[in-house]
Design an enzyme around this catalytic site. Structure first.
Site, PDB file in Angstrom:
ATOM      1  CG  ASP A  31     -65.357 -41.814  -4.348  1.00 27.76           C
ATOM      2  OD1 ASP A  31     -65.003 -40.648  -4.581  1.00 27.76           O
ATOM      3  OD2 ASP A  31     -66.140 -42.444  -5.099  1.00 27.76           O
ATOM      4  CG  LEU A 154     -59.996 -26.001  -2.432  1.00 29.35           C
ATOM      5  CD1 LEU A 154     -60.077 -27.511  -2.282  1.00 29.35           C
ATOM      6  CD2 LEU A 154     -58.943 -25.430  -1.494  1.00 29.35           C
ATOM      7  CD  GLU A 156     -59.775 -28.405 -11.654  1.00 30.99           C
ATOM      8  OE1 GLU A 156     -59.056 -28.915 -12.521  1.00 30.99           O
ATOM      9  OE2 GLU A 156     -61.016 -28.446 -11.679  1.00 30.99           O
ATOM     10  CG  ASN A 212     -66.602 -19.768  -8.164  1.00 28.00           C
ATOM     11  OD1 ASN A 212     -65.586 -19.361  -7.627  1.00 28.00           O
ATOM     12  ND2 ASN A 212     -66.862 -21.053  -8.308  1.00 28.00           N
ATOM     13  N   GLY A 257     -58.109 -13.850 -22.597  1.00 23.44           N
ATOM     14  CA  GLY A 257     -57.778 -15.140 -23.208  1.00 23.44           C
ATOM     15  C   GLY A 257     -58.951 -15.696 -23.979  1.00 23.44           C
ATOM     16  CB  CYS A 264     -65.613 -23.861 -10.693  1.00 20.95           C
ATOM     17  SG  CYS A 264     -64.750 -25.239  -9.938  1.00 20.95           S
ATOM     18  NE  ARG A 331     -64.120 -31.649 -14.389  1.00 25.46           N
ATOM     19  CZ  ARG A 331     -64.237 -31.746 -13.066  1.00 25.46           C
ATOM     20  NH1 ARG A 331     -65.412 -32.007 -12.517  1.00 25.46           N
ATOM     21  NH2 ARG A 331     -63.189 -31.578 -12.289  1.00 25.46           N
TER      22      ARG A 331
HETATM   23  C1  UGA Z   1     -62.242 -21.436  -9.494  1.00 26.91           C
HETATM   24  C2  UGA Z   1     -62.023 -20.383  -8.397  1.00 26.91           C
HETATM   25  O1  UGA Z   1     -60.892 -19.572  -8.724  1.00 26.91           O
HETATM   26  C3  UGA Z   1     -61.819 -21.047  -7.040  1.00 26.91           C
HETATM   27  O2  UGA Z   1     -61.716 -20.053  -6.024  1.00 26.91           O
HETATM   28  C4  UGA Z   1     -63.038 -21.932  -6.761  1.00 26.91           C
HETATM   29  O3  UGA Z   1     -62.918 -22.606  -5.532  1.00 26.91           O
HETATM   30  C5  UGA Z   1     -63.154 -22.963  -7.867  1.00 26.91           C
HETATM   31  O4  UGA Z   1     -63.331 -22.276  -9.116  1.00 26.91           O
HETATM   32  C6  UGA Z   1     -64.348 -23.826  -7.567  1.00 26.91           C
HETATM   33  O5  UGA Z   1     -65.468 -23.306  -7.532  1.00 26.91           O
HETATM   34  O6  UGA Z   1     -64.164 -25.013  -7.236  1.00 26.91           O
HETATM   35  P1  UGA Z   1     -60.644 -22.965 -11.001  1.00 26.91           P
HETATM   36  O7  UGA Z   1     -61.871 -23.281 -11.801  1.00 26.91           O
HETATM   37  O8  UGA Z   1     -59.764 -24.071 -10.576  1.00 26.91           O
HETATM   38  O9  UGA Z   1     -61.051 -22.182  -9.642  1.00 26.91           O
HETATM   39  O10 UGA Z   1     -59.761 -22.014 -11.879  1.00 26.91           O
HETATM   40  P2  UGA Z   1     -59.380 -20.471 -11.981  1.00 26.91           P
HETATM   41  O11 UGA Z   1     -57.932 -20.328 -11.741  1.00 26.91           O
HETATM   42  O12 UGA Z   1     -60.274 -19.634 -11.181  1.00 26.91           O
HETATM   43  O13 UGA Z   1     -59.662 -20.228 -13.535  1.00 26.91           O
HETATM   44  C7  UGA Z   1     -60.956 -20.405 -14.097  1.00 26.91           C
HETATM   45  C8  UGA Z   1     -60.946 -20.071 -15.559  1.00 26.91           C
HETATM   46  O14 UGA Z   1     -60.788 -18.664 -15.753  1.00 26.91           O
HETATM   47  C9  UGA Z   1     -59.835 -20.719 -16.367  1.00 26.91           C
HETATM   48  O15 UGA Z   1     -60.340 -21.139 -17.602  1.00 26.91           O
HETATM   49  C10 UGA Z   1     -58.812 -19.600 -16.545  1.00 26.91           C
HETATM   50  O16 UGA Z   1     -58.017 -19.761 -17.698  1.00 26.91           O
HETATM   51  C11 UGA Z   1     -59.733 -18.409 -16.674  1.00 26.91           C
HETATM   52  N1  UGA Z   1     -59.095 -17.119 -16.305  1.00 26.91           N
HETATM   53  C12 UGA Z   1     -58.703 -16.888 -15.032  1.00 26.91           C
HETATM   54  C13 UGA Z   1     -58.920 -16.150 -17.291  1.00 26.91           C
HETATM   55  O17 UGA Z   1     -59.282 -16.345 -18.464  1.00 26.91           O
HETATM   56  N2  UGA Z   1     -58.371 -14.966 -16.922  1.00 26.91           N
HETATM   57  C14 UGA Z   1     -57.976 -14.690 -15.659  1.00 26.91           C
HETATM   58  O18 UGA Z   1     -57.482 -13.557 -15.417  1.00 26.91           O
HETATM   59  C15 UGA Z   1     -58.137 -15.682 -14.685  1.00 26.91           C
END
Ligand code: UGA
Length: 437
Positions: A31, A154, A156, A212, A257, A264, A331
């Protein structure tokens, strides 16, 4: 097993580097940020990610993982280079590829042997070809190279698990040689029969955005169902459960929610719409999911105002700032727009988050009154607003909580509190799609 260099030590780069080392490869995580590298060399982890410290420690001690700010030397020592730098949202919603392109130029200057250059960062379809042109035109030697697209999936908070035990690995390749090298890199996953999708580079690049965007659409879809359920006395959780029993739908990502946030979904959905426009393709469904997501934050504010019509001077305790549980990432967290809305009406916001307060103050609200405990944030409050589904908040003792409040008002924007208990202790409450249950 291969000598690998992962450029960029954000959560994707660091998890990828440590995970690839765990698979038996020799990995340098590089990095340009010397401070980050110094922190990592001291054995500390600059981000909050469950299980990452153990994974890093294990592989550093085994001598397979090291850190460096000398990117040029790390590239020269490696046969596979993973690009894991940021692709933030750029002008007009496009992904900003400047960091990726600058890494490609550095690789071109240091192409001292054949190398596989693999994009891990989320990059729009067509980036692989652009990188090929950059490296081809700027390399000073005849050494050959191949581009590979290996998108990350992945989440978070569970990134380590997602890396070590993935649902699938996607490899976009354009030569048999690069394919067999990538098979070596991911050998343990091939051995344990993890589904592998081996395809061409544009397809692999699109798979990431398609995945996504689809999940984002699911979330906005269920949020709109929840908004109707609120009006007609239906329970969105039963709706989601029954929908999910249909294998064609699946129950995942149907939790309502305050809308999706994070680094992402908001950025990738915008970037997909922009890519579509460049090719004369309208992503109307994805655009609608984005619009619904922005609006969902207003819906939560409206629920606050149903319980407290005049916010001027009212103490609102905001519990949870991170965009989801188990991360300190803020973010594009829904909390930003919602807190802005509360402050715009002169509410007094006192916030609590187990780990994300520091980032919220640093990146969004320098003067935000963040308290170290739930009790301190809620004492004397006119309303409690739950915005993140932390386990600590799920386990709130509502009887004790009521004793601390000035008025027993709660908006549970994650549906994590027991409706029976809210009723039992006499709260005025709102949630998302279950208010009348
Ligand atoms: C997301 C994807 O799930 C990963 O597979 C992907 O690799 C990643 O983006 C990326 O592109 O790097 P992430 O952003 O860490 O992962 O989080 P998620 O668990 O997917 O949640 C995303 C958002 O959706 C959060 O704000 C969460 O609260 C919301 N969410 C998720 C809901 O409101 N309802 C749900 O049923 C699920």
């Amino acid at each position: 097993m291969r000598n690998i260099c992962v450029i960029g030590t954000g959560y994707v780069g660091l998890v990828t580097g440590a995970g690839l080392a765990d698979f038996g490869n020799e990995v340098i995580c590089a990095d340009i940020d010397q401070t980050k590298i110094d922190v990592l060399k001291k054995g500390e982890i600059p981000i909050y990610e469950a299980g990452l410290k153990e994974l890093v420690d294990r592989n550093v001690h085994a001598g397979r993982l090291s850190f460096s700010s000398d990117i040029e030397s790390a590239i020269r020592k490696s046969s596979v280079i993973f690009i894991a730098v940021g692709t933030p949202i750029g002008e007009g919603g496009d992904a900003d590829l400047s960091a990726v392109k600058s890494v490609a130029q550095t690789i071109a200057r240091n192409l001292n042997t054949y190398k596989v250059i693999c994009t891990k960062s989320t990059v729009p379809v067509g980036t692989g070809s652009q990188l090929r042109v950059i490296i081809d035109s700027e390399r000073k030697t005849d050494h050959n190279f191949d581009i590979v697209s290996n998108p990350e999936f992945l989440r978070e908070g569970s990134a380590v698990r997602d890396f070590l035990i993935p649902d699938r690995v996607v490899l976009g390749v354009n030569s048999g040689k690069s394919e067999s090298i990538m098979r070596e890199v991911y050998r343990p996953l091939f051995i344990n029969k993890t589904p592998m999708v081996i395809t061409n580079i544009p397809t692999a690049e699109m798979i990431k955005y398609a995945s996504n965007a689809f999940l984002a659409v699911k979330i906005s879809f269920i949020n709109e169902m929840a908004n109707l359920a609120d009006k007609v006395g239906a329970d969105v959780h039963s709706i989601a459960h029954a929908m999910g029993l249909d294998g064609r739908i699946s129950s995942k990502f149907l939790h309502p929610g305050p809308g999706f946030g994070g680094s992402c979904f908001p950025k990738d959905t915008e970037a997909l719409v922009q890519t579509g426009l460049k090719h004369d393709v309208k992503f109307q469904v994805v655009q609608a999911a984005i619009n619904a997501n922005t609006f969902q934050r207003q819906i939560i504010l409206a629920k606050v105002k149903e319980l407290l019509p005049a916010l001027d001077g009212k103490h609102i305790a905001v519990l949870g700032l991170a965009f989801k549980a188990n991360t300190d990432d803020v973010r594009d967290t829904p909390a930003v727009d919602i807190i802005r809305g509360l402050l715009a009406e002169n509410a007094l916001v006192k916030a609590y988050d187990p780990v994300a307060s520091k980032n919220m103050i640093k990146y969004y609200f320098p003067d935000l009154d963040c308290r170290p405990t739930v009790s301190e944030a809620v004492k004397g409050a006119d309303l409690v607003l739950v915005l993140t589904e932390w386990n600590e908040l799920r386990g709130l003792n509502l009887k004790d909580l009521k004793g601390l409040l000035k008025s027993p008002n709660i908006v549970d924007a994650r549906n994590i509190l027991s409706i029976d208990d809210l009723k039992k202790y006499g709260f005025n409450y709102r949630n998302v799609g279950r208010s009348t249950v």
